[in-house]
Design an enzyme around this catalytic site. Structure first.
Site, short mmCIF file in Angstrom:
data_model
loop_
_atom_site.label_atom_id
_atom_site.label_comp_id
_atom_site.label_asym_id
_atom_site.label_seq_id
_atom_site.Cartn_x
_atom_site.Cartn_y
_atom_site.Cartn_z
N CYS A 27 54.33 110.66 6.93
CA CYS A 27 54.83 111.03 5.61
C CYS A 27 56.36 111.03 5.62
O CYS A 27 56.97 111.77 6.37
CB CYS A 27 54.32 112.41 5.18
N LYS A 82 47.27 107.32 10.86
CA LYS A 82 47.97 106.56 9.82
C LYS A 82 49.45 106.42 10.18
O LYS A 82 50.17 107.40 10.33
CB LYS A 82 47.82 107.28 8.47
N GLY A 125 53.41 100.05 -3.76
CA GLY A 125 53.12 99.14 -4.88
C GLY A 125 53.16 97.68 -4.42
O GLY A 125 53.50 97.38 -3.28
N GLY A 130 46.35 102.06 -2.93
CA GLY A 130 47.13 103.25 -3.24
C GLY A 130 47.72 103.23 -4.63
O GLY A 130 47.04 103.53 -5.62
#
Lengths: 303, 244
Positions: free
Chosen positions: A131, A166, A218, A266
């Site tokens: 993160c 991840k 994106g 996502g």
């Protein structure tokens, strides 16, 4: 077993489509729109030991073909997730879910995974060591192979659930981190988390995001994600879950050719809440178009 | 929430940088005044959230201000364009409140959602007193439309070119039973301080999804974290927690 089914760490998925953590909440908003049982599974909102409000607003900035977020792991904490969210989730999602966990110390990661070990509707635990939006945690574990290895070992010692680590793309050599996780006993790798990015408001001449920087995701990041999945597939023997900028069934096929055994979607969920359902519906057409019989046959096919 | 294609019927400039757009489509999920729609625009990744001004059968009215590239693109539409819209977003205003004299306090493009609210309140037998604030005379819009509904309309402009010179809080009526408001945050804060009654406040935020999935627009309230897009945009006065 349909032509879309794949194996993820020993559990069969009806199809390889998995909404990514942080873009699907605990599923309820989407369950109002369509039956989310059509999904392979989904990765729920990143959960930490304690409740977190997250970062100040603004947390969102738009980019060309993508967006920056700096939510900062807002979540109700593991107690509430187990006592409220998981029982509620059982009512609208009848498949095993992927639990996404994050932390600020090796102990915290281990503790949260231990708490989830007894939850029967958790099929996999995705451990987020990437993160970019929290300090002193998250990504700092995912940019150092030694720490990535230590977190993997710590969580593996506390749960029998398959552990998927991840990874962050904000590193020089992602293969090295992936290998460190594999060596630590990881059952799978998922990548990529968001790329650290920034926007500046021309009117105020200051960063748009209150935390100045955030995670870029994106469509725009798809080629970067694809390249990293390709590299990690060559570096490790464990399954790789690919994500980053996937917005259509063709992207899924491309990501699987690079080596992904399943794909997470996502940011596209946020602009098109039906994205995952529509990609699943469209996959057979794309497989036919490219002469693919079963989707699992193409995993790593580009190597 | 519903995802539908709407057709633009009309798009007219009604004040400086402010446009009124009417569209046709499935409005069935727009139930409460104060809800919003989220519009997909070609070449823009995120949708643009715009509050609902009015609904009449399948006709939707939106009033928006050009503040960036997305709203500029909207302003160039001339009619017949098809827009992909998520409709019926947010909680909206609850009109079941105590009292008869309602104060509707709006600033700039915070005023449009108060229109459908006024219609519903008047239909339910309430009296509406509007306190509307604008920067200047050229920014003023829709005051006659509110009057036609039967509202008493008072105007304040920062420049003093129209109505009272000053802010909405300078034109509060003597007596009212409840306040509904929408506008920029400094105005909401001033209304919060000045109002002595209960009220509902509609907030604005940079949003990711607009339907509660991304946590991009969360705010702290007395009742815990709330998502402006899903648990809001309307918050009850007693749950607001100002962060300074």
């Amino acid at each position: 077993m349909g032509r879309l089914s794949v194996d993820l760490c020993g559990k069969e998925l009806d199809n390889p489509i998995i909404p990514a953590s942080g873009t699907f909440g605990f599923g309820y908003e989407f369950a109002e729109l369509y039956d989310i049982n059509c999904l392979g599974t989904f990765s729920f909102k990143g959960t930490t030991r304690d409740m977190r409000f997250g970062n100040p607003l603004p947390r969102i900035a738009e980019c060309e073909s993508g967006m920056i977020n700096s939510v900062g792991l807002q979540n109700p904490g593991i107690d509430k997730v187990i006592s409220c969210e998981l029982p509620k989730l059982r009512r609208c999602f009848h498949k095993p879910v992927m639990a996404n966990v994050s932390g600020f110390s090796t102990d915290e990661y281990a503790e949260v995974c231990e708490r989830l070990d007894g939850e029967d509707n958790v099929g996999w635990i995705e451990v987020n060591i990437s993160c970019p939006n929290v300090h002193g945690g998250g990504m700092s574990f995912g940019t150092d192979p030694k720490m990535a290895n230590a977190v993997t070992k710590a969580v593996k010692a506390k749960t029998k659930k398959p552990i998927i680590i991840k990874l962050s793309p904000n590193v020089t050599d992602i293969s090295e981190i992936a290998k460190a996780c594999e060596e630590g006993g990881a059952d799978g790798i998922s990548l990529i988390n968001t790329l650290l990015g920034m926007r500046i408001d021309l009117k105020t001449k200051k960063p748009i995001i209150a935390n100045k920087m955030g995670g870029f995701s994106g469509k725009a990041i798809f080629p970067v994600a694809l390249r990293m999945v390709y590299q990690v597939y060559e570096a490790v023997k464990i399954p790789v879950v690919g994500m980053g900028g996937i917005s259509c069934a063709e992207n899924v096929v491309e990501m699987m050719l690079a080596g992904a055994c399943a794909c997470q979607i996502g940011a596209q969920n946020l602009v098109d809440p039906y994205a995952c359902r529509d990609i699943i519906d469209d996959l057979p057409r794309v497989l036919d178009k490219y002469g693919i019989k079963n989707i699992k046959d193409i995993i790593g096919g580009a190597h | 929430m519903k995802n539908c294609i709407f057709t633009v019927n009309e798009n007219i400039n009604i004040a400086k940088d402010v446009y009124k757009m009417t569209l046709s489509g499935d409005t069935s999920d727009i139930v409460f005044p104060g809800q919003f729609v989220n519009i997909a625009l070609s070449g823009k990744f995120l949708r643009r959230p715009i509050s609902v001004c009015d609904v009449n059968g399948n006709e939707l009215t939106l009033i928006y201000k050009v503040v960036g590239g997305g709203t500029e693109q909207l302003s160039k539409m001339t009619g017949r364009e098809k827009l992909d819209i998520l409709s019926g977003l947010g909680n909206g205003y609850d009109i079941n409140v105590p009292g008869k004299r309602m104060l509707l306090c709006g600033g700039g493009v915070g005023i449009p959602p108060l229109y459908l609210l006024a219609k519903r309140l008047i239909a339910a037998g309430a009296e509406c007193i509007c306190a509307f604030g604008f920067a200047d005379k050229c920014d003023v819009f829709y005051t006659d439309e509110f009057k036609k509904l039967g509202c008493e309309v008072n105007i304040a402009t920062v420049s003093g070119a129209l109505g009272t010179k000053g802010f909405v809080t300078d034109i509060f009526p003597e007596e009212y039973d409840y306040v509904f408001t929408c506008g920029p945050e400094p105005m909401l804060k001033a209304v919060y301080k000045k109002s002595k009654t209960g009220g509902q406040f509609s907030f604005e935020a940079r949003m990711g999804c607009g339907f509660g999935a991304c946590m991009g627009c969360s705010c702290k309230t007395i009742a815990g974290a709330k998502r402006i897009c899903k648990d809001g945009p309307v918050l009850k006065k007693e749950e607001i927690l100002w962060e300074d």
